[in-house]
Every structure is written in C-alpha cells, then in structure tokens.
Design a protein around this motif. Sequence first.
Motif, PDB file in Angstrom:
ATOM      1  N   LEU A 186       0.833  -1.209   0.000  1.00 50.77           N
ATOM      2  CA  LEU A 186       0.000   0.000   0.000  1.00 50.77           C
ATOM      3  C   LEU A 186       0.866   1.257   0.000  1.00 50.77           C
ATOM      4  O   LEU A 186       0.547   2.247  -0.670  1.00 50.77           O
ATOM      5  N   GLU A 187       1.946   1.235   0.741  1.00 50.77           N
ATOM      6  CA  GLU A 187       2.860   2.377   0.756  1.00 50.77           C
ATOM      7  C   GLU A 187       3.461   2.627  -0.622  1.00 50.77           C
ATOM      8  O   GLU A 187       3.789   3.768  -0.967  1.00 50.77           O
ATOM      9  N   ALA A 188       3.606   1.555  -1.406  1.00 54.90           N
ATOM     10  CA  ALA A 188       4.125   1.691  -2.769  1.00 54.90           C
ATOM     11  C   ALA A 188       3.034   2.067  -3.767  1.00 54.90           C
ATOM     12  O   ALA A 188       3.304   2.203  -4.968  1.00 54.90           O
ATOM     13  N   GLY A 189       1.790   2.216  -3.280  1.00 53.16           N
ATOM     14  CA  GLY A 189       0.692   2.625  -4.141  1.00 53.16           C
ATOM     15  C   GLY A 189      -0.021   1.505  -4.850  1.00 53.16           C
ATOM     16  O   GLY A 189      -0.815   1.747  -5.769  1.00 53.16           O
ATOM     17  N   ARG A 190       0.225   0.267  -4.408  1.00 55.09           N
ATOM     18  CA  ARG A 190      -0.392  -0.873  -5.070  1.00 55.09           C
ATOM     19  C   ARG A 190      -1.791  -1.153  -4.525  1.00 55.09           C
ATOM     20  O   ARG A 190      -2.098  -0.867  -3.361  1.00 55.09           O
ATOM     21  N   ASN A 191      -2.651  -1.761  -5.355  1.00 57.93           N
ATOM     22  CA  ASN A 191      -3.864  -2.424  -4.892  1.00 57.93           C
ATOM     23  C   ASN A 191      -3.473  -3.806  -4.399  1.00 57.93           C
ATOM     24  O   ASN A 191      -2.614  -4.470  -5.009  1.00 57.93           O
ATOM     25  N   VAL A 192      -4.122  -4.262  -3.322  1.00 55.98           N
ATOM     26  CA  VAL A 192      -3.678  -5.479  -2.659  1.00 55.98           C
ATOM     27  C   VAL A 192      -4.855  -6.412  -2.384  1.00 55.98           C
ATOM     28  O   VAL A 192      -5.875  -5.991  -1.825  1.00 55.98           O
ATOM     29  N   LEU A 193      -4.706  -7.666  -2.765  1.00 57.57           N
ATOM     30  CA  LEU A 193      -5.617  -8.731  -2.354  1.00 57.57           C
ATOM     31  C   LEU A 193      -4.857  -9.594  -1.364  1.00 57.57           C
ATOM     32  O   LEU A 193      -3.879 -10.252  -1.726  1.00 57.57           O
ATOM     33  N   VAL A 194      -5.278  -9.549  -0.098  1.00 60.44           N
ATOM     34  CA  VAL A 194      -4.566 -10.205   0.991  1.00 60.44           C
ATOM     35  C   VAL A 194      -5.274 -11.496   1.360  1.00 60.44           C
ATOM     36  O   VAL A 194      -6.483 -11.485   1.636  1.00 60.44           O
ATOM     37  N   GLU A 195      -4.529 -12.592   1.394  1.00 63.90           N
ATOM     38  CA  GLU A 195      -5.133 -13.825   1.886  1.00 63.90           C
ATOM     39  C   GLU A 195      -5.577 -13.636   3.332  1.00 63.90           C
ATOM     40  O   GLU A 195      -5.001 -12.854   4.081  1.00 63.90           O
ATOM     41  N   LYS A 196      -6.615 -14.384   3.686  1.00 64.06           N
ATOM     42  CA  LYS A 196      -7.047 -14.350   5.082  1.00 64.06           C
ATOM     43  C   LYS A 196      -6.050 -15.183   5.916  1.00 64.06           C
ATOM     44  O   LYS A 196      -5.404 -16.086   5.383  1.00 64.06           O
ATOM     45  N   PRO A 197      -5.884 -14.837   7.192  1.00 60.58           N
ATOM     46  CA  PRO A 197      -6.398 -13.657   7.867  1.00 60.58           C
ATOM     47  C   PRO A 197      -5.597 -12.420   7.479  1.00 60.58           C
ATOM     48  O   PRO A 197      -4.402 -12.503   7.210  1.00 60.58           O
ATOM     49  N   PHE A 198      -6.263 -11.285   7.451  1.00 61.67           N
ATOM     50  CA  PHE A 198      -5.666 -10.027   7.003  1.00 61.67           C
ATOM     51  C   PHE A 198      -4.428  -9.668   7.817  1.00 61.67           C
ATOM     52  O   PHE A 198      -3.478  -9.081   7.298  1.00 61.67           O
ATOM     53  N   ALA A 199      -4.463  -9.988   9.119  1.00 61.90           N
ATOM     54  CA  ALA A 199      -3.376  -9.614  10.026  1.00 61.90           C
ATOM     55  C   ALA A 199      -3.300 -10.651  11.149  1.00 61.90           C
ATOM     56  O   ALA A 199      -4.108 -11.569  11.222  1.00 61.90           O
ATOM     57  N   ALA A 200      -2.326 -10.476  12.032  1.00 58.95           N
ATOM     58  CA  ALA A 200      -2.161 -11.410  13.148  1.00 58.95           C
ATOM     59  C   ALA A 200      -3.079 -11.085  14.313  1.00 58.95           C
ATOM     60  O   ALA A 200      -3.389 -11.967  15.122  1.00 58.95           O
ATOM     61  N   ASN A 201      -3.510  -9.834  14.412  1.00 55.24           N
ATOM     62  CA  ASN A 201      -4.396  -9.414  15.494  1.00 55.24           C
ATOM     63  C   ASN A 201      -5.026  -8.075  15.092  1.00 55.24           C
ATOM     64  O   ASN A 201      -4.668  -7.485  14.062  1.00 55.24           O
ATOM     65  N   LEU A 202      -5.959  -7.598  15.892  1.00 58.59           N
ATOM     66  CA  LEU A 202      -6.709  -6.394  15.534  1.00 58.59           C
ATOM     67  C   LEU A 202      -5.820  -5.159  15.477  1.00 58.59           C
ATOM     68  O   LEU A 202      -5.976  -4.321  14.579  1.00 58.59           O
TER      69      LEU A 202
ATOM     70  N   LEU B 216      -4.269   3.057   4.191  1.00 54.30           N
ATOM     71  CA  LEU B 216      -5.228   3.314   3.120  1.00 54.30           C
ATOM     72  C   LEU B 216      -5.523   4.795   2.964  1.00 54.30           C
ATOM     73  O   LEU B 216      -5.880   5.255   1.872  1.00 54.30           O
ATOM     74  N   GLU B 217      -5.392   5.538   4.038  1.00 58.21           N
ATOM     75  CA  GLU B 217      -5.710   6.966   3.993  1.00 58.21           C
ATOM     76  C   GLU B 217      -4.742   7.733   3.100  1.00 58.21           C
ATOM     77  O   GLU B 217      -5.089   8.793   2.571  1.00 58.21           O
ATOM     78  N   ARG B 218      -3.537   7.205   2.936  1.00 56.86           N
ATOM     79  CA  ARG B 218      -2.533   7.933   2.146  1.00 56.86           C
ATOM     80  C   ARG B 218      -1.989   7.119   0.974  1.00 56.86           C
ATOM     81  O   ARG B 218      -0.977   7.492   0.376  1.00 56.86           O
ATOM     82  N   SER B 219      -2.664   6.017   0.644  1.00 55.77           N
ATOM     83  CA  SER B 219      -2.219   5.182  -0.466  1.00 55.77           C
ATOM     84  C   SER B 219      -3.077   5.419  -1.702  1.00 55.77           C
ATOM     85  O   SER B 219      -4.289   5.666  -1.600  1.00 55.77           O
ATOM     86  N   ALA B 220      -2.451   5.306  -2.856  1.00 54.09           N
ATOM     87  CA  ALA B 220      -3.203   5.345  -4.112  1.00 54.09           C
ATOM     88  C   ALA B 220      -3.927   4.037  -4.352  1.00 54.09           C
ATOM     89  O   ALA B 220      -4.800   3.954  -5.214  1.00 54.09           O
ATOM     90  N   GLY B 221      -3.551   2.997  -3.607  1.00 58.00           N
ATOM     91  CA  GLY B 221      -4.167   1.681  -3.768  1.00 58.00           C
ATOM     92  C   GLY B 221      -5.225   1.399  -2.718  1.00 58.00           C
ATOM     93  O   GLY B 221      -5.534   2.232  -1.867  1.00 58.00           O
ATOM     94  N   TRP B 222      -5.781   0.202  -2.781  1.00 58.55           N
ATOM     95  CA  TRP B 222      -6.799  -0.251  -1.832  1.00 58.55           C
ATOM     96  C   TRP B 222      -6.512  -1.700  -1.472  1.00 58.55           C
ATOM     97  O   TRP B 222      -5.650  -2.338  -2.092  1.00 58.55           O
ATOM     98  N   ALA B 223      -7.202  -2.209  -0.457  1.00 56.07           N
ATOM     99  CA  ALA B 223      -6.956  -3.573  -0.003  1.00 56.07           C
ATOM    100  C   ALA B 223      -8.259  -4.326   0.186  1.00 56.07           C
ATOM    101  O   ALA B 223      -9.263  -3.754   0.625  1.00 56.07           O
ATOM    102  N   TRP B 224      -8.223  -5.601  -0.157  1.00 56.38           N
ATOM    103  CA  TRP B 224      -9.344  -6.514   0.032  1.00 56.38           C
ATOM    104  C   TRP B 224      -8.826  -7.791   0.674  1.00 56.38           C
ATOM    105  O   TRP B 224      -7.718  -8.256   0.367  1.00 56.38           O
ATOM    106  N   GLU B 225      -9.623  -8.376   1.572  1.00 54.89           N
ATOM    107  CA  GLU B 225      -9.277  -9.664   2.172  1.00 54.89           C
ATOM    108  C   GLU B 225      -9.957 -10.771   1.374  1.00 54.89           C
ATOM    109  O   GLU B 225     -11.113 -10.640   0.968  1.00 54.89           O
TER     110      GLU B 225
END
Length: 349
Positions: free
Chosen positions: A87-103, A113-122
Amino acid sequence: MSAPLRIGMLGASRIAEESIIAATAETGDIRAAVAARDPERARHYAAERGFSAAAESYASLIEDDSLDLVYIGLPNGLHAEWAARALEAGRNVLVEKPFAANLAEFDRVAARLERSAGWAWEAFHYADHPAMHRLIGHVREGAIGEIRGVDVHMDMPAPAPRDPRWSFDLAGGALMDLGCYALHALLLLGDQLGGELGGVRLPTAAPLTLDFARAEGHTGDARVDATVVAGLELGGVPVSMHTSMASDEWNFGLRVHGSLGEVVLPNFVKPQEDGRLIVRTTTGAGVEERSEHLGASSSYTHQLRRIRSAVRSGERSRVGLERSRRTMALIDEVYTAAGLPLRPGRLAS
C-alpha cells in the motif's frame, strides 16, 4: 468487459494454485510476476505456471508500477507487513485471510489506506459465489420460517507437523487459518439478514456476540489451537461454531435452521467442490428436501472478477474492509475467552 489486470504475486504458495493460477485461466487476467523467498524458486514457478517474470525479491515486486494488483499468499504472520508495504508503494492489494495477526496490526495496515493510491481486500472468496447468495436469499424470503439457530463447521485433517499453520510466530492456529471463514460468514449473515423479511426476525445489522470459547492446543505448541469450539449469538439467535485442524474428516458446512426447516451448504467455503444447496422443509406430508446445484464455477474466479471491477472503477468501498475488521476483532476475542494468547504481529507501527 474491463481490461485484464496485471497481477503480481508474493509467495509461490499452495493456495495460489486456485486463487490466482486457476482463476486467471478463467478470467483472462495476466500473471505478470511472482516473487518467492528464493529467487531461483520464483523463476521455476514462473516458468511452470505461466508468469511473465520472476521478481528478485518481494520488495522489488511491489515497486513495479506496471502491476494493477498484488496478491499476498504468504504465511499468515507476513500478511500485514507486506500488505502495508505494498500500500505504501501505491499498489492495490488482495490479501489472503487472515488479514493480520491481530486487531491492532489490522488497524496499522488500514491506516495506510488513507494515504495510499491503492486499496486492499481480504480474500474471503466464498462470499462472491452464487451459493452463498442463494442461501441468504432463501432465508430472507422465509423459506425456513423464523431463524432458530446457525451451525458452522470449518474442520480438516491435520497438516504436516512442520507446516507454518502450526507456527505461533507465523500467526498459525485453527481459528486463524479456518475459523476466520466461519466468523466472517456469520457476520455476513448478520449484515444481510437484518430487519424483518419473510418471517426472519433479526435487528438491522444483527450483532454477533461471543458467549463462550474453548480450545485444544496443538501437541507441539500449546499456544497454537488445534481445535476451537465457540458459542455465539446472532441478534439473539444461538450460533455454534466448530473449527479444527485435527479432524478425521473435512467439513466446511454451514446450516441455518428455522421454524419451518433448514437450508444447508455442505461446503460453503469451496462450493465448486460440492455445489449443492439443500433446503429441507417440514409440511403436513413430512419432510421435503430439494437441492440446487450452484458450483459450476470457482469462488476464486467470482472473487477475481469482483476485484477487477473494483480496481478498474476505482471503487474504495469500506463495507468489506469493515467486516474484515470485525472478523479480526472476534478472533482476538475468541482467543482471549479460550485462554490463549493473541498471535504476535510483525508490523510495529
């Protein structure tokens, strides 16, 4: 139809065989580049599976401005770190689940996401398949009357002892790898079945709350859950969840039962492997059962088509992302209730 996506992939992974390689064969999207820990392995993988190029590293791949989408199929504990970097590099990202290790780690990624040209989906691909849409439709239309309960299983035989899914440091465990699907599906049901339609009586955006959770630890590391059993409530309706990586059999079943019968998906996560949707209703003549067959195309194909539409239209919807966040919050809550530590994250800020 929108132009094909140029897809770069982090990780020469097992799941990518279905989620990207088989799916792109159906959608026509382009396997542009792949990166692995070992560049030589990436080159072999690229040649064997039709990728145009092999990147020398994860970092070099995400810097490629020609890519429309980066797919992250790495071990669980690496998802957040590389999603954030992409995201920092401006990419769109499809992330395998789980999105992260914890909340907390999820929120650190989401802040990008607030400062990225890209977006993310789980990658909760099951939710894009017509089978899940039909189950929700039957319940909304009152085919089984008033909802009385929901049962969901995510069970499979044990992976090999050294499989990263058993690694605490890599955010392993049955709940992380399998149970996240169950929790996400329950949240989706609560979101879709709100209101009072066709005899269904749930409050709008029915809340999913945890009553109890129990876990059995893996023999190699008691911090890693081999099995989790949880009781929840969906807008006051009782829910049972069972997830295990130590089962004698595969069971990815979802059952919603009501005052007039039940609707069942025997394999809600991969309906392409068992595409039946079973509706059983009780009448004066007894129990009537009918089946619909909805599994001709892969859930991964449906998912990739949706992502392509979102990328090409510039859609930045927070609906799916918010559901992913609630899933992550519930994972943390279940672990805490079961007396297990949260999985450690690698993304510090």
